[in-house]
Design a protein around this motif. Structure first.
Motif, short mmCIF file in Angstrom:
data_model
loop_
_atom_site.label_atom_id
_atom_site.label_comp_id
_atom_site.label_asym_id
_atom_site.label_seq_id
_atom_site.Cartn_x
_atom_site.Cartn_y
_atom_site.Cartn_z
N GLN A 265 3.82 15.92 -1.28
CA GLN A 265 3.09 17.03 -0.64
C GLN A 265 1.59 16.76 -0.71
O GLN A 265 1.05 16.41 -1.76
CB GLN A 265 3.43 18.34 -1.36
CG GLN A 265 2.93 19.59 -0.65
CD GLN A 265 3.72 19.88 0.62
OE1 GLN A 265 4.87 19.48 0.74
NE2 GLN A 265 3.09 20.58 1.56
N GLY A 266 0.93 16.92 0.42
CA GLY A 266 -0.51 16.76 0.46
C GLY A 266 -0.98 15.31 0.41
O GLY A 266 -2.16 15.05 0.19
N PHE A 267 -0.08 14.35 0.66
CA PHE A 267 -0.44 12.93 0.56
C PHE A 267 -1.50 12.57 1.61
O PHE A 267 -1.45 13.03 2.75
CB PHE A 267 0.81 12.07 0.77
CG PHE A 267 0.57 10.60 0.59
CD1 PHE A 267 0.51 10.06 -0.68
CD2 PHE A 267 0.40 9.76 1.69
CE1 PHE A 267 0.30 8.71 -0.86
CE2 PHE A 267 0.19 8.42 1.52
CZ PHE A 267 0.13 7.88 0.23
N ASP A 268 -2.45 11.75 1.20
CA ASP A 268 -3.54 11.30 2.08
C ASP A 268 -2.99 10.20 2.99
O ASP A 268 -2.81 9.06 2.58
CB ASP A 268 -4.69 10.78 1.23
CG ASP A 268 -5.87 10.31 2.09
OD1 ASP A 268 -5.79 10.42 3.33
OD2 ASP A 268 -6.85 9.82 1.49
N ARG A 269 -2.72 10.54 4.24
CA ARG A 269 -2.10 9.59 5.15
C ARG A 269 -3.01 8.43 5.51
O ARG A 269 -2.54 7.41 6.05
CB ARG A 269 -1.65 10.30 6.44
CG ARG A 269 -0.50 11.27 6.21
CD ARG A 269 -0.05 11.92 7.50
NE ARG A 269 0.49 10.98 8.46
CZ ARG A 269 -0.11 10.59 9.57
NH1 ARG A 269 -1.32 11.07 9.88
NH2 ARG A 269 0.45 9.74 10.39
N SER A 270 -4.30 8.51 5.20
CA SER A 270 -5.19 7.38 5.46
C SER A 270 -4.87 6.18 4.57
O SER A 270 -5.34 5.07 4.80
CB SER A 270 -6.65 7.79 5.26
OG SER A 270 -6.92 8.07 3.89
N SER A 275 -2.09 -1.75 8.50
CA SER A 275 -3.11 -2.64 7.93
C SER A 275 -3.16 -2.57 6.41
O SER A 275 -3.96 -3.27 5.79
CB SER A 275 -4.49 -2.30 8.51
OG SER A 275 -4.87 -0.98 8.14
N ILE A 276 -2.32 -1.74 5.82
CA ILE A 276 -2.38 -1.54 4.36
C ILE A 276 -1.09 -2.03 3.72
O ILE A 276 -0.02 -1.47 3.97
CB ILE A 276 -2.61 -0.05 4.01
CG1 ILE A 276 -3.88 0.46 4.69
CG2 ILE A 276 -2.69 0.14 2.51
CD1 ILE A 276 -4.08 1.95 4.58
N SER A 302 4.72 -4.64 0.75
CA SER A 302 5.27 -3.75 1.77
C SER A 302 4.18 -2.86 2.35
O SER A 302 3.08 -2.74 1.80
CB SER A 302 6.38 -2.88 1.16
OG SER A 302 5.87 -2.11 0.09
N LYS A 303 4.52 -2.25 3.47
CA LYS A 303 3.64 -1.28 4.11
C LYS A 303 4.40 0.02 4.26
O LYS A 303 5.62 0.02 4.47
CB LYS A 303 3.19 -1.79 5.48
CG LYS A 303 2.41 -3.10 5.44
CD LYS A 303 2.13 -3.62 6.83
CE LYS A 303 1.41 -4.97 6.76
NZ LYS A 303 1.18 -5.55 8.10
#
Length: 423
Positions: A265-270, A275-276, A302-303
């Motif tokens: 919950q509330g995870f920073d999707r950036s 590319s990560i 993994s990505k």
């Protein structure tokens, strides 16, 4: 342009309509979930003096590359100019299909059921292919399902005529002349005959839809009969060729293509995206878990991606995901193959929610609309929840029969009129 085995780059979810079904240059596998389409006749040829002159010129060039007159006469016997192939090449319009719709077609109930039956039927071949090439049998079977509906949709176009037509009158003449030279090499090697070399209008051939140049590089004779036969009813050589292709592009044995995961919950999707790349342990430290709440095994770097956007399903993908994309450079395709393979092996549907569509309907709502229309005699050509041309026509027919404005759009009002209730 990135040229893969398919000879065409396809973007994330936004696919290119390269065939009559708006699927790809390979065949009609994504036209619908069924595996037994009605037979279609081969495209008709038409007189074309310019094409005839070009064939003479091409045969002279081919002869200078070492092809004998007998080989050229055999390959071009009965070859003709195919106007429908040029028309298909010229009408490559762009359209957008959501990932939810794409997966609904790729891993439809019918395709999963048929895939499991084919997996059982050819279990010895698939297990042998997996043992020899180290590529998961379920993934090879899934590619087969995606590309030709397990051999039911191998195409009906004579490849020599199609490649000659596009080399003469197509948008990428040099590319298709290269494919035509590859066709001559295949025929000269005795792998098949011109009359058996049938495929899609753009040159993809056989059970797993190889372009001629890729066939030369990756096709194998698994049965040991001296021919690399991807066209016949026996899919063995085609399945092995697909495994060989994936192996050559770096398939890692024992590594999954990907795992559906749950973001906290509330995870920073950036912190996620193509590319990560991080280790599964790093992702676990961020609170990312599989759908049952466990941590994902350590299968290497993994990505984590969320291709449908915020609120849609998320996946942790590994190197094998990128290898599948070498078969078709589209994220939607790689997810479709991986997920279909998991379903064939007994796995369940994607568990993350895609949310309602712009009309406020879920996939189950759209399936309900199709079922109710079909029950009333309005053919939607299946009940996969994807509102395509047949479903739109059925909706319009129902609207006309019931004094409603003609829209062809699946809406909550339509579902209510049909006696259903939106989920």
């Amino acid at each position: 342009m990135t040229i893969t085995r398919r000879g065409m780059a396809l973007g994330l979810v936004s696919l290119t309509a390269l065939s009559a079904c708006g699927r790809s240059p390979r065949g009609a596998a994504m036209a619908g979930p069924g595996d037994a389409p009605p037979p279609r006749p081969a495209p008709a040829s038409a007189p074309n003096a310019g094409f005839d002159d070009w064939v003479v010129s091409f045969k002279n060039r081919a002869a200078s590359q070492g092809f004998t007159q007998a080989q050229l006469d055999s390959a071009f016997r009965g070859v003709g100019y195919l106007p429908s192939v040029v028309a298909n090449d010229n009408k490559q319009t762009e359209f957008t299909r959501t990932l939810e719709d794409y997966i609904a077609i790729a891993a439809s109930d019918e395709r999963v059921t048929n895939g499991r039956a084919k997996f059982r039927q050819f279990s010895s071949v698939l297990s042998g292919v997996e043992s020899r090439y180290g590529v998961d049998a379920k993934v090879v079977a899934a590619v087969w399902g995606m590309e030709s509906s397990y051999g039911a949709r191998r195409g009906e176009t004579p490849i020599v005529s199609a490649m000659a037509t596009l080399a003469y009158d197509g948008r990428r003449r040099d590319f298709f002349e290269q494919q035509l030279i590859a066709v001559l090499k295949i025929l000269a090697a005795g792998d098949t005959t011109p009359d058996r070399m049938i495929g899609s209008w753009a040159g993809a051939m056989g059970h797993t839809q190889f372009m001629p140049t890729s066939y030369l590089s990756y096709a194998v004779d698994y049965t040991g009969d001296g021919r690399r036969d991807i066209w016949g009813d026996d899919p063995s050589d085609a399945l092995a060729s697909t495994a060989n292709y994936l192996k050559k592009f770096g398939w890692t044995k024992g590594q999954p293509w990907g795992v559906e995961v749950r973001l906290p919950q509330g995870f920073d999707r950036s912190k996620i995206g193509f590319s990560i790349s991080r280790s599964p342990a790093d992702w676990a430290a961020m609170g990312i878990r599989d759908m049952d709440g466990g941590t994902v095994g350590n299968y290497g770097s993994s990505k984590v991606i969320q291709p449908a956007g915020g609120g849609g399903p998320a996946f942790m993908v590994f190197n094998n995901f990128e290898v599948i994309k070498r078969y078709n450079n589209a994220t939607s395709y790689a997810i479709g193959v991986g997920h279909l393979g998991d379903r064939i092996a007994g796995g369940g549907p994607i568990r993350g929610s895609f949310g309602p569509d712009p009309q406020g309907l879920t996939l189950d709502d759209r399936k309900d609309i199709q079922r109710r229309l079909t029950a009333r005699g309005f053919d939607t050509d299946g009940t996969d929840g994807v509102i395509g041309a047949k479903s739109e026509a059925a909706i319009r027919a129902f609207e006309a029969a019931n004094g409603m404005p003609s829209t062809g759009i699946a809406t909550k009002e339509l579902l209510t009129r049909l006696g259903g209730r939106p989920g």
